[in-house]
Design a protein around this motif. Structure first.
Motif, PDB file in Angstrom:
ATOM      1  N   LYS A 135       9.557  12.075  -3.613  1.00 60.11           N
ATOM      2  CA  LYS A 135       8.254  12.175  -4.263  1.00 60.11           C
ATOM      3  C   LYS A 135       7.487  10.954  -4.346  1.00 60.11           C
ATOM      4  O   LYS A 135       8.072   9.952  -4.370  1.00 60.11           O
ATOM      5  CB  LYS A 135       8.388  12.822  -5.797  1.00 60.11           C
ATOM      6  N   PRO A 136       6.163  10.986  -3.895  1.00 59.72           N
ATOM      7  CA  PRO A 136       5.553   9.801  -4.401  1.00 59.72           C
ATOM      8  C   PRO A 136       5.584   9.328  -5.572  1.00 59.72           C
ATOM      9  O   PRO A 136       5.774  10.242  -6.588  1.00 59.72           O
ATOM     10  CB  PRO A 136       4.074  10.062  -3.809  1.00 59.72           C
ATOM     11  N   ILE A 148       4.656  17.195  -8.548  1.00 59.03           N
ATOM     12  CA  ILE A 148       4.535  16.641  -7.213  1.00 59.03           C
ATOM     13  C   ILE A 148       4.863  15.070  -6.902  1.00 59.03           C
ATOM     14  O   ILE A 148       4.303  14.694  -5.989  1.00 59.03           O
ATOM     15  CB  ILE A 148       3.062  16.998  -6.610  1.00 59.03           C
ATOM     16  N   ALA A 149       5.024  14.530  -8.025  1.00 59.04           N
ATOM     17  CA  ALA A 149       5.346  13.157  -8.046  1.00 59.04           C
ATOM     18  C   ALA A 149       6.136  12.328  -9.213  1.00 59.04           C
ATOM     19  O   ALA A 149       6.491  13.133  -9.927  1.00 59.04           O
ATOM     20  CB  ALA A 149       3.984  12.465  -8.249  1.00 59.04           C
ATOM     21  N   ASN A 177      -7.591  -3.757  -7.171  1.00 61.77           N
ATOM     22  CA  ASN A 177      -7.697  -5.389  -7.040  1.00 61.77           C
ATOM     23  C   ASN A 177      -6.225  -6.094  -6.479  1.00 61.77           C
ATOM     24  O   ASN A 177      -6.026  -6.826  -5.587  1.00 61.77           O
ATOM     25  CB  ASN A 177      -7.998  -5.874  -8.062  1.00 61.77           C
ATOM     26  N   HIS A 178      -5.202  -5.204  -6.695  1.00 63.76           N
ATOM     27  CA  HIS A 178      -3.984  -5.789  -6.271  1.00 63.76           C
ATOM     28  C   HIS A 178      -3.283  -5.067  -5.250  1.00 63.76           C
ATOM     29  O   HIS A 178      -1.964  -4.981  -4.786  1.00 63.76           O
ATOM     30  CB  HIS A 178      -2.760  -5.602  -7.624  1.00 63.76           C
ATOM     31  N   GLY A 179      -4.123  -4.296  -4.414  1.00 57.93           N
ATOM     32  CA  GLY A 179      -3.699  -3.411  -3.181  1.00 57.93           C
ATOM     33  C   GLY A 179      -3.185  -2.123  -3.509  1.00 57.93           C
ATOM     34  O   GLY A 179      -2.714  -1.474  -2.443  1.00 57.93           O
ATOM     35  N   PHE A 180      -3.373  -1.288  -4.658  1.00 63.44           N
ATOM     36  CA  PHE A 180      -2.983  -0.186  -4.854  1.00 63.44           C
ATOM     37  C   PHE A 180      -4.089   0.876  -5.062  1.00 63.44           C
ATOM     38  O   PHE A 180      -4.833   0.712  -5.880  1.00 63.44           O
ATOM     39  CB  PHE A 180      -1.934  -0.190  -5.893  1.00 63.44           C
ATOM     40  N   PRO A 181      -3.947   1.963  -4.183  1.00 63.69           N
ATOM     41  CA  PRO A 181      -5.031   2.881  -4.289  1.00 63.69           C
ATOM     42  C   PRO A 181      -4.859   3.702  -5.602  1.00 63.69           C
ATOM     43  O   PRO A 181      -3.961   3.751  -6.193  1.00 63.69           O
ATOM     44  CB  PRO A 181      -4.797   4.125  -3.266  1.00 63.69           C
ATOM     45  N   ALA A 182      -6.268   3.959  -6.267  1.00 62.80           N
ATOM     46  CA  ALA A 182      -6.138   4.375  -7.582  1.00 62.80           C
ATOM     47  C   ALA A 182      -7.156   5.511  -7.776  1.00 62.80           C
ATOM     48  O   ALA A 182      -8.255   5.503  -6.918  1.00 62.80           O
ATOM     49  CB  ALA A 182      -6.654   3.167  -8.459  1.00 62.80           C
ATOM     50  N   VAL A 183      -6.959   6.365  -8.730  1.00 61.34           N
ATOM     51  CA  VAL A 183      -8.000   7.462  -9.047  1.00 61.34           C
ATOM     52  C   VAL A 183      -8.070   7.510 -10.565  1.00 61.34           C
ATOM     53  O   VAL A 183      -7.174   7.521 -11.164  1.00 61.34           O
ATOM     54  CB  VAL A 183      -7.492   8.884  -8.585  1.00 61.34           C
ATOM     55  N   ALA A 184      -9.351   7.546 -11.177  1.00 63.31           N
ATOM     56  CA  ALA A 184      -9.606   7.552 -12.492  1.00 63.31           C
ATOM     57  C   ALA A 184     -10.058   8.931 -12.728  1.00 63.31           C
ATOM     58  O   ALA A 184     -11.052   9.480 -12.177  1.00 63.31           O
ATOM     59  CB  ALA A 184     -10.505   6.304 -12.848  1.00 63.31           C
ATOM     60  N   PHE A 185      -9.589   9.635 -14.142  1.00 70.91           N
ATOM     61  CA  PHE A 185      -9.987  10.942 -14.382  1.00 70.91           C
ATOM     62  C   PHE A 185     -10.438  11.037 -15.632  1.00 70.91           C
ATOM     63  O   PHE A 185      -9.889  10.408 -16.493  1.00 70.91           O
ATOM     64  CB  PHE A 185      -8.949  12.094 -14.411  1.00 70.91           C
ATOM     65  N   SER A 186     -11.681  11.482 -15.921  1.00 67.44           N
ATOM     66  CA  SER A 186     -12.226  11.641 -17.238  1.00 67.44           C
ATOM     67  C   SER A 186     -12.974  13.084 -17.448  1.00 67.44           C
ATOM     68  O   SER A 186     -13.032  13.623 -16.686  1.00 67.44           O
ATOM     69  CB  SER A 186     -13.535  10.634 -17.231  1.00 67.44           C
ATOM     70  N   ILE A 215       7.263  -1.671 -10.741  1.00 62.50           N
ATOM     71  CA  ILE A 215       6.805  -0.384 -10.040  1.00 62.50           C
ATOM     72  C   ILE A 215       6.113  -0.655  -8.974  1.00 62.50           C
ATOM     73  O   ILE A 215       4.899  -1.448  -9.000  1.00 62.50           O
ATOM     74  CB  ILE A 215       6.005   0.456 -11.259  1.00 62.50           C
ATOM     75  N   LYS A 216       6.171  -0.069  -7.917  1.00 62.69           N
ATOM     76  CA  LYS A 216       5.364  -0.244  -6.650  1.00 62.69           C
ATOM     77  C   LYS A 216       4.991   1.301  -6.293  1.00 62.69           C
ATOM     78  O   LYS A 216       5.529   1.720  -5.445  1.00 62.69           O
ATOM     79  CB  LYS A 216       6.179  -0.633  -5.373  1.00 62.69           C
ATOM     80  N   PRO A 217       3.773   1.659  -6.828  1.00 62.97           N
ATOM     81  CA  PRO A 217       3.266   3.014  -6.787  1.00 62.97           C
ATOM     82  C   PRO A 217       2.503   3.309  -5.705  1.00 62.97           C
ATOM     83  O   PRO A 217       1.974   2.351  -5.001  1.00 62.97           O
ATOM     84  CB  PRO A 217       2.115   3.183  -8.097  1.00 62.97           C
ATOM     85  N   ASP A 218       2.802   4.370  -5.153  1.00 66.42           N
ATOM     86  CA  ASP A 218       2.008   5.004  -3.928  1.00 66.42           C
ATOM     87  C   ASP A 218       0.562   5.305  -4.395  1.00 66.42           C
ATOM     88  O   ASP A 218      -0.435   5.360  -3.679  1.00 66.42           O
ATOM     89  CB  ASP A 218       2.546   6.345  -3.579  1.00 66.42           C
ATOM     90  N   LEU A 219       0.501   5.488  -5.764  1.00 60.68           N
ATOM     91  CA  LEU A 219      -1.131   5.770  -6.471  1.00 60.68           C
ATOM     92  C   LEU A 219      -0.962   5.464  -7.802  1.00 60.68           C
ATOM     93  O   LEU A 219      -0.051   5.678  -8.432  1.00 60.68           O
ATOM     94  CB  LEU A 219      -1.417   7.066  -6.184  1.00 60.68           C
ATOM     95  N   VAL A 220      -1.872   4.745  -8.084  1.00 58.55           N
ATOM     96  CA  VAL A 220      -2.324   4.658  -9.781  1.00 58.55           C
ATOM     97  C   VAL A 220      -3.339   5.553 -10.267  1.00 58.55           C
ATOM     98  O   VAL A 220      -4.283   5.700  -9.659  1.00 58.55           O
ATOM     99  CB  VAL A 220      -2.671   3.094 -10.127  1.00 58.55           C
ATOM    100  N   VAL A 221      -2.864   6.310 -11.468  1.00 56.17           N
ATOM    101  CA  VAL A 221      -3.662   7.144 -11.860  1.00 56.17           C
ATOM    102  C   VAL A 221      -4.041   7.001 -13.290  1.00 56.17           C
ATOM    103  O   VAL A 221      -3.019   6.462 -14.178  1.00 56.17           O
ATOM    104  CB  VAL A 221      -2.989   8.617 -11.861  1.00 56.17           C
ATOM    105  N   SER A 222      -5.317   6.973 -13.719  1.00 56.76           N
ATOM    106  CA  SER A 222      -5.571   6.420 -14.918  1.00 56.76           C
ATOM    107  C   SER A 222      -6.567   7.543 -15.525  1.00 56.76           C
ATOM    108  O   SER A 222      -7.500   8.174 -15.101  1.00 56.76           O
ATOM    109  CB  SER A 222      -6.653   5.251 -14.799  1.00 56.76           C
ATOM    110  N   GLY A 223      -6.135   7.833 -16.704  1.00 57.24           N
ATOM    111  CA  GLY A 223      -6.735   9.151 -17.658  1.00 57.24           C
ATOM    112  C   GLY A 223      -5.543  10.159 -17.879  1.00 57.24           C
ATOM    113  O   GLY A 223      -4.396   9.930 -17.686  1.00 57.24           O
TER     114      GLY A 223
END
Length: 260
Positions: free
Chosen positions: A2-3, A28-29, A119-128, A85-93
């Motif tokens: 899993k990612p 899924i992750a 800023n550190h090169g990791f793709p990210a999604v913020a949810f509100s 941690i070397k994430p494939d995706l950072v999720v905030s929320g």
């Protein structure tokens, strides 16, 4: 395999919204929760550089998590550089309360954490998640009792598409705002200028000395195509955000001003 997802927020590690996102992603992750110990809303991208940061391993709902004595950005930095941690995706929320417009994302700790990841090169999604009563933003987020069903579906759908198709080009993070009741699907939006009509309320303490509350009602209207308009009309707003704040269109006028 899993990612890998690093999951954080600004409402604190006990927030119902954070654990709704965890529930949405865990099928899924491979999710690791690294989040602030306490409420950190509206701290933006501030970083703790004058005090030590503690990251305590805790267990919530039977799940191991890291409680960070600092800001949302601290949580991301600690997760990546201290915990390895070397994430494939950072999720905030999922943040309790919308994060819409130029005005809001500049101060949002939820978006701040995603910006830090990018800023550190990791793709990210913020949810509100939009709240019906603005006072809900100031209650204990552990006890927020509104349904997260639609939000969880949106987290799983958007992140699942990122895992399958890769993070989109020409953006550093995706800012997602979910109406309290989704009635009209998803809209790709731009940022509105403002979310609130800023005001200041003056009061007097028992000794007659003045103090102030910054307040103001929500904007009633916003242009078509903006995030504020989409959410107000029951649509999920998905806005691409970049780190580069350079005003390219202003370069020529600046050159003329400075005669360069």
């Amino acid at each position: 395999m899993k990612p890998k997802v690093l999951l954080t927020n600004d409402d604190g590690v006990t927030s119902a919204g954070l654990w709704a996102a965890y529930d949405a992603l865990t099928s899924i992750a491979d999710v690791t929760v690294v989040a602030p110990s306490t409420q950190q809303s509206a701290v933006g991208r501030s970083i703790s550089i004058f005090e030590p940061i503690r990251a305590t391993k805790i267990r919530i709902n039977g799940v191991e998590a890291y409680s960070v004595g600092g800001k949302p950005t601290d949580s991301v930095i600690i997760g990546i550089y201290a915990l390895g941690i070397k994430p494939d995706l950072v999720v905030s929320g999922i943040n309790i309360g919308e994060n819409l417009s130029f005005e809001s994302i500049m101060t949002s700790g939820t978006v701040g954490a995603a910006l830090e990841a990018a800023n550190h090169g990791f793709p990210a999604v913020a949810f509100s998640l939009q709240v019906e009563d603005q006072a809900d933003k100031f209650d204990d987020p552990f006890y927020f009792d509104s349904s997260f069903d639609e939000s969880k579906e949106m987290v799983r759908n958007i992140c699942g598409n990122v895992f399958e198709g890769g993070f989109p080009e020409n953006m550093d993070l995706i800012n997602v705002n979910i109406p309290k009741k989704v009635t009209a699907g998803i809209e790709i939006t731009r940022l509105a200028e403002k979310l609130f009509e800023t005001g200041v309320e003056k009061r007097l303490d028992p000794r007659g000395k003045p103090y102030y509350w910054i307040n103001g009602p929500l904007y009633d209207e916003a242009e078509d195509g903006t995030d504020v308009n989409a959410v107000a009309n029951g649509r999920v707003s998905v806005t691409p955000i970049t780190l580069d704040s350079t005003a390219f269109k202003g370069m020529e006028s600046l050159k003329k001003l400075l005669r360069t």
